[in-house]
Design an enzyme around this catalytic site. Structure first.
Site, PDB file in Angstrom:
ATOM      1  N   PHE A   1      41.552  15.130   3.753  1.00 59.01           N
ATOM      2  CA  PHE A   1      41.493  13.964   4.643  1.00 59.01           C
ATOM      3  C   PHE A   1      40.047  13.801   5.100  1.00 59.01           C
ATOM      4  O   PHE A   1      39.481  14.706   5.727  1.00 59.01           O
ATOM      5  CB  PHE A   1      42.399  14.146   5.867  1.00 59.01           C
ATOM      6  CG  PHE A   1      42.445  12.908   6.723  1.00 59.01           C
ATOM      7  CD1 PHE A   1      43.354  11.897   6.460  1.00 59.01           C
ATOM      8  CD2 PHE A   1      41.544  12.731   7.765  1.00 59.01           C
ATOM      9  CE1 PHE A   1      43.373  10.734   7.225  1.00 59.01           C
ATOM     10  CE2 PHE A   1      41.550  11.579   8.535  1.00 59.01           C
ATOM     11  CZ  PHE A   1      42.474  10.574   8.263  1.00 59.01           C
TER      12      PHE A   1
ATOM     13  N   LYS B   1      34.860  14.680  16.624  1.00 59.48           N
ATOM     14  CA  LYS B   1      35.877  15.349  17.452  1.00 59.48           C
ATOM     15  C   LYS B   1      35.267  16.229  18.552  1.00 59.48           C
ATOM     16  O   LYS B   1      34.723  15.714  19.503  1.00 59.48           O
ATOM     17  CB  LYS B   1      36.816  16.155  16.539  1.00 59.48           C
ATOM     18  CG  LYS B   1      37.661  15.219  15.624  1.00 59.48           C
ATOM     19  CD  LYS B   1      38.844  15.934  15.057  1.00 59.48           C
ATOM     20  CE  LYS B   1      39.588  15.123  14.031  1.00 59.48           C
ATOM     21  NZ  LYS B   1      40.753  14.435  14.535  1.00 59.48           N
TER      22      LYS B   1
ATOM     23  N   THR C   1      24.910  -0.705  14.615  1.00 59.75           N
ATOM     24  CA  THR C   1      24.370  -1.130  15.917  1.00 59.75           C
ATOM     25  C   THR C   1      24.141   0.057  16.852  1.00 59.75           C
ATOM     26  O   THR C   1      23.041   0.258  17.352  1.00 59.75           O
ATOM     27  CB  THR C   1      25.336  -2.131  16.590  1.00 59.75           C
ATOM     28  OG1 THR C   1      25.530  -3.227  15.714  1.00 59.75           O
ATOM     29  CG2 THR C   1      24.774  -2.614  17.918  1.00 59.75           C
TER      30      THR C   1
ATOM     31  N   ASP D   1      32.814  18.658   5.190  1.00 61.74           N
ATOM     32  CA  ASP D   1      33.333  17.817   6.275  1.00 61.74           C
ATOM     33  C   ASP D   1      33.909  18.731   7.359  1.00 61.74           C
ATOM     34  O   ASP D   1      34.995  19.288   7.203  1.00 61.74           O
ATOM     35  CB  ASP D   1      34.408  16.876   5.696  1.00 61.74           C
ATOM     36  CG  ASP D   1      35.067  16.011   6.769  1.00 61.74           C
ATOM     37  OD1 ASP D   1      34.802  16.235   7.965  1.00 61.74           O
ATOM     38  OD2 ASP D   1      35.850  15.114   6.391  1.00 61.74           O
TER      39      ASP D   1
HETATM   40  C1  LIG Z   1      38.320  16.470   8.291  1.00 64.21           C
HETATM   41  C2  LIG Z   1      38.318  15.080   8.848  1.00 64.21           C
HETATM   42  N1  LIG Z   1      37.419  14.194   8.394  1.00 64.21           N
HETATM   43  C3  LIG Z   1      37.355  12.947   8.876  1.00 64.21           C
HETATM   44  C4  LIG Z   1      38.227  12.516   9.846  1.00 64.21           C
HETATM   45  C5  LIG Z   1      38.146  11.104  10.350  1.00 64.21           C
HETATM   46  O1  LIG Z   1      37.718  11.088  11.656  1.00 64.21           O
HETATM   47  P1  LIG Z   1      38.002   9.790  12.563  1.00 64.21           P
HETATM   48  O2  LIG Z   1      39.478   9.765  12.784  1.00 64.21           O
HETATM   49  O3  LIG Z   1      37.211  10.035  13.801  1.00 64.21           O
HETATM   50  O4  LIG Z   1      37.532   8.616  11.804  1.00 64.21           O
HETATM   51  C6  LIG Z   1      39.182  13.402  10.351  1.00 64.21           C
HETATM   52  C7  LIG Z   1      40.128  12.966  11.387  1.00 64.21           C
HETATM   53  O5  LIG Z   1      41.105  13.580  11.707  1.00 64.21           O
HETATM   54  C8  LIG Z   1      39.233  14.722   9.836  1.00 64.21           C
HETATM   55  O6  LIG Z   1      40.128  15.609  10.271  1.00 64.21           O
END
Ligand SMILES: Cc1ncc(COP(=O)(O)O)c(C=O)c1O
Length: 500
Positions: free
Chosen positions: A217, A357, A381, A326
């Site tokens: 994700f 987060k 922006t 990530d």
């Molecule tokens: C590993 C990871 N990457 C990206 C995201 C996307 O973050 P956002 O929901 O702030 O767009 C999440 C969100 O849960 C995540 O767990």
């Protein structure tokens, strides 16, 4: 006969460990000192089932304005403290999900409230600048004392952004820009590049790809979504890129009991990664970057070993692909280290590390060579929010002052041990307990039971989240102490006992 004796002995020792005399009895911790979180409540307190009447009324109201299908209940953030989230019906719940893992040091932490009352901070809180063109005087200093003070190894540059998706989306762009400049051998685009990109055609919009993993994700914006493969609902009806997707290792737990099997599984996945890189090059869509979570979170808390990540890093290097880790969900201390990739023990773990987060602001760290070569290529922006850096500096002070990373390691061990014990006690319901720090998860026998357990736990005052097909994920804040672990285990045991 002998085997039934062993089984009985095992059950007895388990009962002793759990201090359970009968199903439904309270799990009594031998080491549950009173909470050391000064601004915490002493425990959950439930007045209604959740959502209560006031939450239901508000959900109805909001339903006239938005889709409310995902809303759990409405919150009273003024009354929430430390590890406890209070709802609008006066229910106080031990929060082990913390706004999808995004509250670093609990609700209404006094250190953060104090920042709000400092008149020197008012202009930062009130005026949100367009950071890419008009940053405040103290911006370099604030970045240095916040984000750069915890920069991953080998990285001294950081680009702030708003959310996780926006961070990843721009990190992908940075990898593409870097890759094309490498291919060109310089960073001056041709006239054809400039004209063709305006109509979405090559060579200006090149056929490049990002390799991602099944179950991953990385967000819901269009580029990120092409690398997200956790649940169909996120992707349905949205056009996507034809990019390579590799299998993520499906390991057996506990990891140290299945080292041989897991190493084989990881080798299989790594082989597939290399095959895909070669195939996509042959198809004219070379892999510019590989993106991976250190622990696949939303996709079901899937772990892989440090050796797997080291090998993957080497594969990226060998094929000239960027390596993007990530850490949006794993970053910020929840695994017992500031970054989960630190557990791999590498000096050069990545080319890009994205975050959001628990770091309060989104963004990504990157190697010098991934710095965009021209203005406005990586731009929007706001490009973050300096008030979030202010809060982050203070969060980092609290983490250091209160040794919260050690605390997380400590309470994480207690949590995982408790999950192992409950898993032995309820083998028909629980399996595959796993975790690093307090970033833990456990599987439930099926999706419907998982969802029922989540609701029952909530009605008993514990907020948990699901992930993957049938896992429960634990995502407390960094002030979740051993005391809270035992509090949770007691309640979880009650819920499970009723399910038996
Ligand atoms: C590993 C990871 N990457 C990206 C995201 C996307 O973050 P956002 O929901 O702030 O767009 C999440 C969100 O849960 C995540 O767990």
């Amino acid at each position: 006969m002998a085997s039934s004796l062993i089984r009985r002995q095992f059950a007895l020792s388990l009962q002793k460990n759990l201090r359970l005399s009968a199903p439904g009895c309270r799990y009594v911790s031998k080491a549950a000192p009173k909470t050391q979180v000064e601004f915490d409540y002493s425990g959950p307190s439930m007045k209604t089932s959740v959502p209560g009447p006031r939450s239901q009324e508000l959900t109805k109201q909001l339903g006239h304005i938005q889709n409310v299908g995902a809303i759990n209940f409405f919150c009273n953030y003024e009354e929430s403290r430390g590890n406890y989230l209070v709802d609008v019906d006066g229910n106080r719940m031990l929060d082990i999900y913390t706004q999808i893992s995004s509250i670093p040091i609990g609700y209404n932490h006094p250190a953060l409230l104090k920042l709000m009352s400092n008149p020197h901070n008012l202009s930062t809180l009130v005026n949100r600048p367009a950071l890419g063109i008009l940053p405040p005087e103290n911006f370099p200093e604030k970045l240095t004392e916040s984000l750069l003070s915890v920069a991953p190894s080998g990285m001294s540059r950081v680009q702030t952004m708003a959310c996780g998706s926006c961070s990843n989306e721009n990190a992908y762009k940075a990898m593409f820009i870097w890759y094309r400049n490498k291919e060109r051998g310089h960073n001056t685009p041709s006239d054809e590049d400039l004209s063709s990109c305006m109509v979405n055609q090559a060579p200006g919009c090149p056929e490049l790809s990002i390799l991602s993993f099944m179950g991953s994700f990385h967000g819901r914006t269009m580029g990120c979504l092409a690398t997200t493969h956790s649940k169909a609902i996120h992707k349905l009806d949205v056009p996507s890129f034809d990019w390579p997707i590799a299998p993520f290792p499906r390991l057996q737990y506990p990891l140290d009991e299945y080292t041989r099997e897991n190493a084989q599984e990881e080798a299989r996945c790594l082989e597939e990664v290399e095959d895909l890189i070669v195939k996509w090059r042959q198809r004219g869509k070379p892999v510019a970057g590989i993106v991976i979570e250190p622990i696949q979170a939303e996709g079901g808390d899937n772990h892989a070993s440090p050796d797997f990540f080291k090998s993957l890093r080497n594969i990226a290097r060998k094929h000239g692909c960027g390596f993007h880790v990530d850490e949006v969900q794993t970053g910020g201390g929840t695994t017992g280290k500031m970054w989960a990739h630190e557990h791999w023990g590498m000096d050069d773990p990545a080319d890009i590390v994205s975050f959001s987060k628990k770091l309060l602001t989104g963004g990504y760290y990157h190697k010098d060579e991934l710095q965009a070569d021209k203005p406005y290529r990586i731009f929007n922006t706001w490009m973050g929010d300096p008030s979030k850096n202010l809060f982050l500096s203070e969060v980092l002070n609290v983490i250091r002052r209160e040794n919260l990373l050690e605390e997380v390691t400590h309470s994480g061990k207690a949590l995982l041990n408790g999950l192992y014990e409950l898993q032995a006690q309820y083998p028909g319901i629980l399996s595959r307990a796993r975790g690093q720090g307090t970033f833990c998860a456990i599987d439930i026998c099926d999706d419907a039971t998982r969802n029922r357990i989540l609701i029952k736990a909530r009605d008993k005052g514990v907020l948990l989240g699901g992930c993957g097909d049938r896992s429960i994920r634990f995502r407390p804040s960094l002030v979740f102490k051993e005391y809270h672990v035992h509090l949770f285990l007691n309640i979880f045991n009650d819920v499970l006992a009723q399910h038996k």
